[in-house]
Design a protein around this motif. Structure first.
Motif, PDB file in Angstrom:
ATOM      1  N   ALA A  98       0.885  -1.162   0.000  1.00 50.35           N
ATOM      2  CA  ALA A  98       0.000   0.000   0.000  1.00 50.35           C
ATOM      3  C   ALA A  98       0.927   1.216   0.000  1.00 50.35           C
ATOM      4  CB  ALA A  98      -0.904  -0.004   1.219  1.00 50.35           C
ATOM      5  N   SER A  99       1.394   1.574  -1.190  1.00 47.61           N
ATOM      6  CA  SER A  99       2.482   2.552  -1.303  1.00 47.61           C
ATOM      7  C   SER A  99       2.091   3.922  -0.778  1.00 47.61           C
ATOM      8  CB  SER A  99       2.930   2.656  -2.763  1.00 47.61           C
ATOM      9  OG  SER A  99       3.464   1.434  -3.219  1.00 47.61           O
ATOM     10  N   ASN A 100       0.802   4.235  -0.774  1.00 48.52           N
ATOM     11  CA  ASN A 100       0.376   5.535  -0.270  1.00 48.52           C
ATOM     12  C   ASN A 100       0.728   5.706   1.206  1.00 48.52           C
ATOM     13  OD1 ASN A 100      -1.625   3.445   0.137  1.00 48.52           O
ATOM     14  ND2 ASN A 100      -3.058   5.013   0.840  1.00 48.52           N
ATOM     15  N   TYR A 101       0.561   4.646   1.992  1.00 50.01           N
ATOM     16  CA  TYR A 101       0.864   4.746   3.416  1.00 50.01           C
ATOM     17  C   TYR A 101       2.372   4.841   3.634  1.00 50.01           C
ATOM     18  CZ  TYR A 101       0.546   3.835   8.462  1.00 50.01           C
ATOM     19  OH  TYR A 101       0.635   3.924   9.827  1.00 50.01           O
ATOM     20  N   LEU A 102       3.138   4.026   2.919  1.00 48.95           N
ATOM     21  CA  LEU A 102       4.588   4.068   3.078  1.00 48.95           C
ATOM     22  C   LEU A 102       5.139   5.430   2.672  1.00 48.95           C
ATOM     23  CD1 LEU A 102       5.836   0.538   1.938  1.00 48.95           C
ATOM     24  CD2 LEU A 102       4.922   1.293   4.148  1.00 48.95           C
ATOM     25  N   PHE A 103       4.541   6.051   1.642  1.00 53.72           N
ATOM     26  CA  PHE A 103       5.030   7.347   1.185  1.00 53.72           C
ATOM     27  C   PHE A 103       4.777   8.430   2.231  1.00 53.72           C
ATOM     28  CE2 PHE A 103       5.273  11.080  -1.675  1.00 53.72           C
ATOM     29  CZ  PHE A 103       6.498  10.814  -2.258  1.00 53.72           C
ATOM     30  N   GLU A 104       3.709   8.283   3.022  1.00 52.05           N
ATOM     31  CA  GLU A 104       3.480   9.214   4.128  1.00 52.05           C
ATOM     32  C   GLU A 104       4.668   9.224   5.087  1.00 52.05           C
ATOM     33  OE1 GLU A 104      -0.006   8.495   6.427  1.00 52.05           O
ATOM     34  OE2 GLU A 104      -1.323   8.291   4.685  1.00 52.05           O
ATOM     35  N   LEU A 105       5.324   8.068   5.219  1.00 51.43           N
ATOM     36  CA  LEU A 105       6.432   7.895   6.152  1.00 51.43           C
ATOM     37  C   LEU A 105       7.743   7.750   5.386  1.00 51.43           C
ATOM     38  CD1 LEU A 105       4.666   5.475   8.643  1.00 51.43           C
ATOM     39  CD2 LEU A 105       5.304   7.859   9.084  1.00 51.43           C
ATOM     40  N   TYR A 106       7.952   8.636   4.439  1.00 51.73           N
ATOM     41  CA  TYR A 106       9.145   8.569   3.581  1.00 51.73           C
ATOM     42  C   TYR A 106      10.425   8.511   4.412  1.00 51.73           C
ATOM     43  CZ  TYR A 106      12.527   9.917  -0.002  1.00 51.73           C
ATOM     44  OH  TYR A 106      13.605   9.951  -0.849  1.00 51.73           O
ATOM     45  N   LEU A 354      16.048  16.512  -2.094  1.00 48.91           N
ATOM     46  CA  LEU A 354      14.822  15.734  -2.221  1.00 48.91           C
ATOM     47  C   LEU A 354      13.865  16.440  -3.169  1.00 48.91           C
ATOM     48  CD1 LEU A 354      12.984  13.390  -1.434  1.00 48.91           C
ATOM     49  CD2 LEU A 354      12.267  14.706   0.567  1.00 48.91           C
ATOM     50  N   ARG A 355      13.399  15.727  -4.172  1.00 46.58           N
ATOM     51  CA  ARG A 355      12.493  16.297  -5.155  1.00 46.58           C
ATOM     52  C   ARG A 355      11.177  15.536  -5.108  1.00 46.58           C
ATOM     53  NH1 ARG A 355      15.754  19.641  -4.788  1.00 46.58           N
ATOM     54  NH2 ARG A 355      17.224  20.415  -6.338  1.00 46.58           N
ATOM     55  N   ALA A 356      10.125  16.211  -4.686  1.00 44.51           N
ATOM     56  CA  ALA A 356       8.784  15.628  -4.664  1.00 44.51           C
ATOM     57  C   ALA A 356       7.826  16.605  -5.310  1.00 44.51           C
ATOM     58  CB  ALA A 356       8.358  15.328  -3.227  1.00 44.51           C
ATOM     59  N   ALA A 357       6.724  16.078  -5.817  1.00 39.28           N
ATOM     60  CA  ALA A 357       5.773  16.916  -6.536  1.00 39.28           C
ATOM     61  C   ALA A 357       5.095  17.906  -5.597  1.00 39.28           C
ATOM     62  CB  ALA A 357       4.726  16.050  -7.211  1.00 39.28           C
ATOM     63  N   PHE A 430       9.456  14.581  12.591  1.00 37.60           N
ATOM     64  CA  PHE A 430      10.831  14.251  12.235  1.00 37.60           C
ATOM     65  C   PHE A 430      11.495  15.443  11.546  1.00 37.60           C
ATOM     66  CE2 PHE A 430      13.983  12.656   9.212  1.00 37.60           C
ATOM     67  CZ  PHE A 430      14.795  11.887  10.042  1.00 37.60           C
ATOM     68  N   CYS A 431      10.796  16.054  10.604  1.00 41.55           N
ATOM     69  CA  CYS A 431      11.349  17.213   9.894  1.00 41.55           C
ATOM     70  C   CYS A 431      11.564  18.386  10.849  1.00 41.55           C
ATOM     71  CB  CYS A 431      10.427  17.621   8.746  1.00 41.55           C
ATOM     72  SG  CYS A 431      10.362  16.416   7.402  1.00 41.55           S
ATOM     73  N   GLU A 432      10.675  18.536  11.805  1.00 40.34           N
ATOM     74  CA  GLU A 432      10.840  19.595  12.808  1.00 40.34           C
ATOM     75  C   GLU A 432      12.050  19.318  13.683  1.00 40.34           C
ATOM     76  OE1 GLU A 432       8.299  21.705  16.448  1.00 40.34           O
ATOM     77  OE2 GLU A 432       7.384  20.143  15.202  1.00 40.34           O
ATOM     78  N   LEU A 433      12.250  18.044  14.055  1.00 42.76           N
ATOM     79  CA  LEU A 433      13.412  17.666  14.865  1.00 42.76           C
ATOM     80  C   LEU A 433      14.716  18.042  14.169  1.00 42.76           C
ATOM     81  CD1 LEU A 433      14.622  16.030  17.325  1.00 42.76           C
ATOM     82  CD2 LEU A 433      14.568  14.030  15.800  1.00 42.76           C
ATOM     83  N   LEU A 434      14.773  17.759  12.856  1.00 40.96           N
ATOM     84  CA  LEU A 434      15.994  18.032  12.088  1.00 40.96           C
ATOM     85  C   LEU A 434      16.027  19.445  11.510  1.00 40.96           C
ATOM     86  CD1 LEU A 434      16.759  14.742  10.104  1.00 40.96           C
ATOM     87  CD2 LEU A 434      17.593  15.499  12.318  1.00 40.96           C
ATOM     88  N   GLN A 435      14.917  20.172  11.668  1.00 46.11           N
ATOM     89  CA  GLN A 435      14.805  21.526  11.120  1.00 46.11           C
ATOM     90  C   GLN A 435      15.079  21.531   9.618  1.00 46.11           C
ATOM     91  OE1 GLN A 435      16.910  24.466  13.501  1.00 46.11           O
ATOM     92  NE2 GLN A 435      16.372  23.419  15.407  1.00 46.11           N
ATOM     93  N   ILE A 436      14.388  20.607   8.913  1.00 44.14           N
ATOM     94  CA  ILE A 436      14.448  20.541   7.460  1.00 44.14           C
ATOM     95  C   ILE A 436      13.024  20.720   6.925  1.00 44.14           C
ATOM     96  CG2 ILE A 436      16.464  19.020   7.427  1.00 44.14           C
ATOM     97  CD1 ILE A 436      14.583  16.660   6.905  1.00 44.14           C
ATOM     98  N   PRO A 437      12.876  21.166   5.672  1.00 47.35           N
ATOM     99  CA  PRO A 437      11.527  21.335   5.114  1.00 47.35           C
ATOM    100  C   PRO A 437      10.828  20.003   4.936  1.00 47.35           C
ATOM    101  CG  PRO A 437      13.189  21.684   3.421  1.00 47.35           C
ATOM    102  CD  PRO A 437      13.926  21.583   4.711  1.00 47.35           C
ATOM    103  N   ASN A 438       9.546  19.981   5.212  1.00 50.67           N
ATOM    104  CA  ASN A 438       8.726  18.790   5.002  1.00 50.67           C
ATOM    105  C   ASN A 438       8.141  18.867   3.597  1.00 50.67           C
ATOM    106  OD1 ASN A 438       7.046  16.594   5.043  1.00 50.67           O
ATOM    107  ND2 ASN A 438       5.781  17.301   6.761  1.00 50.67           N
ATOM    108  N   LYS A 439       8.852  18.314   2.636  1.00 50.58           N
ATOM    109  CA  LYS A 439       8.443  18.418   1.232  1.00 50.58           C
ATOM    110  C   LYS A 439       7.312  17.469   0.872  1.00 50.58           C
ATOM    111  CE  LYS A 439      12.901  20.145  -0.366  1.00 50.58           C
ATOM    112  NZ  LYS A 439      14.004  19.997  -1.344  1.00 50.58           N
ATOM    113  N   LEU A 440       6.876  16.656   1.842  1.00 48.32           N
ATOM    114  CA  LEU A 440       5.803  15.710   1.572  1.00 48.32           C
ATOM    115  C   LEU A 440       4.484  16.183   2.158  1.00 48.32           C
ATOM    116  CD1 LEU A 440       7.745  12.438   2.389  1.00 48.32           C
ATOM    117  CD2 LEU A 440       7.571  13.622   0.212  1.00 48.32           C
ATOM    118  N   SER A 441       4.479  17.341   2.786  1.00 49.50           N
ATOM    119  CA  SER A 441       3.253  17.802   3.433  1.00 49.50           C
ATOM    120  C   SER A 441       2.302  18.407   2.408  1.00 49.50           C
ATOM    121  CB  SER A 441       3.573  18.844   4.495  1.00 49.50           C
ATOM    122  OG  SER A 441       4.112  20.013   3.903  1.00 49.50           O
ATOM    123  N   LEU A 442       1.014  18.350   2.708  1.00 45.20           N
ATOM    124  CA  LEU A 442      -0.002  18.959   1.862  1.00 45.20           C
ATOM    125  C   LEU A 442      -0.044  20.457   2.139  1.00 45.20           C
ATOM    126  CD1 LEU A 442      -2.848  16.333   2.128  1.00 45.20           C
ATOM    127  CD2 LEU A 442      -1.538  16.892   0.107  1.00 45.20           C
TER     128      LEU A 442
END
Length: 442
Positions: A98-106, A354-357, A430-442
């Protein structure tokens, strides 16, 4: 339990799960008792892909599986809380997910309580052990492409979303510290030549045909094996149990080891990758504590005879002086699962690549593999030490949250209707912990 005195761990490995968690845990309990200990004594269960974390009937439509073979499986019970994983379970993704769920947790996270997904690529620590994994399977057509997939998946997205990307492999190649256990779903390319390949090719003649065409196994996984040189490498995917032992000389690559093998079938000699003839620069294998050989084990899917899909063993551990940050116990005799400091540094150093749509336009920036220097990673190691290690934030938080609807017995399967995309709070934290952009967020 003092981590510096640990000499081995009790570990179970499953080739690929196909959603049969109840069968896995029940069979595992019987096997543990047969070996003279109980299931709670087990440290880890590892599942090498095709885990099938299906939360509800709509997740089924995000699997690259013909409709007639789609089934709910058992995971939804563990997601809803109706069942509890009796042992810490670490998984990677395969090609039937179920790739949609795994992608949520990239970046990795808890699929359900006590079931941890390593992410598209990831490294964690359990006591003094480092465990690395790469999810998906290798497909050269998509290897250098960005992750442009967004729900709803079309017929191409539903396949490309689980294909290994260069970006994730390059991140693992930046590791310089030793890895004890490595996981991949498909086998590293040419690994069969380090084992009883004559018997394998007799049992599976089409494997030899694929090898002659240079299309058997994953070339990126082989590159990772040569770089990381873990003590153990576990895989699934190929529907057969197979063992091999890989020994590579100091500062040499896996191609050099292939060229020195004896008994290689004549029809394969001309397609083996050639040795560069040059010694490799410092890699993970040159660090203190690195393995001198890698034991490879591939296992079958649940449903074949248990001796083919399940392996329970004690793995010898070489304790290291840097393992004190992993010594906190979650229960008597057990360690907590922890982040790996170097992997956090690599993730920060590579975050810009990281490149995501874009979720609004579905437009993705052109992909170029970001070349990150060792000095850049060292800089981020210092940041991790100051902002995470010293603040005692290495323990992976138990922050699982249900985002998607849970499955109910009266839920009807609706073909071709896909679920919404759920922003996952674990990824955000996780992204907040590392202070990196969350490129997978809506």
């Amino acid at each position: 339990m003092d981590s510096l005195n640990v000499s081995n761990l009790k570990v179970a490995v499953v080739g690929f799960g196909h959603g049969e968690l109840d069968t896995i845990y029940t069979t595992l309990e019987v096997e543990c008792e047969a070996q003279g200990f109980s299931l709670p004594d087990l440290d880890l269960l590892i599942i090498c892909g095709d885990f099938q974390a299906i939360r509800n009937e709509l997740d089924l439509n995000c699997m690259s599986v013909p409709h007639k073979y789609r089934k709910m499986g058992d995971f939804h019970k563990y997601y809803s809380g109706a069942a509890q994983a009796p042992v810490l379970t670490i998984v990677i993704g395969g090609n039937h997910e179920a790739s949609n769920y795994l992608f949520e947790l990239y970046h990795g996270g808890w699929l359900a309580p006590n079931i941890y997904y390593l992410g598209a690529a990831g490294v964690v620590r359990y006591g003094p052990w480092r465990i690395a994994g790469i999810s998906g399977i290798y497909n050269p057509r998509n290897y250098h492409k960005p992750h442009s997939e967004r729900l709803p998946y079309d017929r191409d997205d539903i396949r490309s979303v689980y294909h290994v990307r260069d970006y994730d492999v390059q991140r693992l190649l930046l590791l310089r510290s030793p890895v004890d256990i490595a996981l991949s779903h498909d086998w590293p390319a040419w690994i069969e030549l380090f084992g009883d390949h004559k018997k394998l090719f007799t049992l599976k003649p089409h494997f030899l045909d694929s090898a002659v065409k240079d299309s058997l196994g994953s070339k990126p996984a082989a590159e990772l094996l040569g770089h990381l040189r873990p003590s153990f490498w576990f895989s699934g995917h190929m529907h057969i149990k197979f063992r091999a032992t890989v020994e590579i000389g100091e500062n040499l690559g896996i191609n050099d080891a292939l060229q020195s093998l004896e008994g290689v079938p004549d029809k394969l000699k001309t397609v083996l990758p050639r040795s560069s003839g040059k010694k490799k620069s410092a890699t993970a294998s040159s660090s203190s504590g690195a393995a001198t050989k890698t034991e490879f084990l591939a296992l079958d899917k649940v449903g074949s005879p248990a001796f083919r899909w399940l392996d329970v063993r004690e793995l010898e551990c070489s304790p290291r002086a840097d393992s004190e940050t992993s010594s906190k116990n979650s229960a008597p005799g057990k360690f907590r699962l922890m982040y790996n400091e170097e992997w956090l540094a690599v993730t920060r150093a590579c975050a810009a690549g990281l490149r995501a749509a874009d979720p609004e336009t579905l437009v993705v920036a052109p992909f170029t593999t970001t070349k990150v220097s060792a000095a850049s990673v060292d800089k981020e190691v210092n940041w991790v030490n100051e902002n995470i290690v010293k603040k005692e934030l290495l323990t992976i938080p138990m922050n699982f949250t249900q985002h998607a609807p849970i499955h109910t017995p009266d839920s009807a399967v609706v073909p071709n209707i896909q679920p919404l995309e759920y922003p996952n709070q674990q990824t955000a934290q996780f992204c907040e912990l590392l202070q990196i952009p969350n490129k997978l967020s809506l």
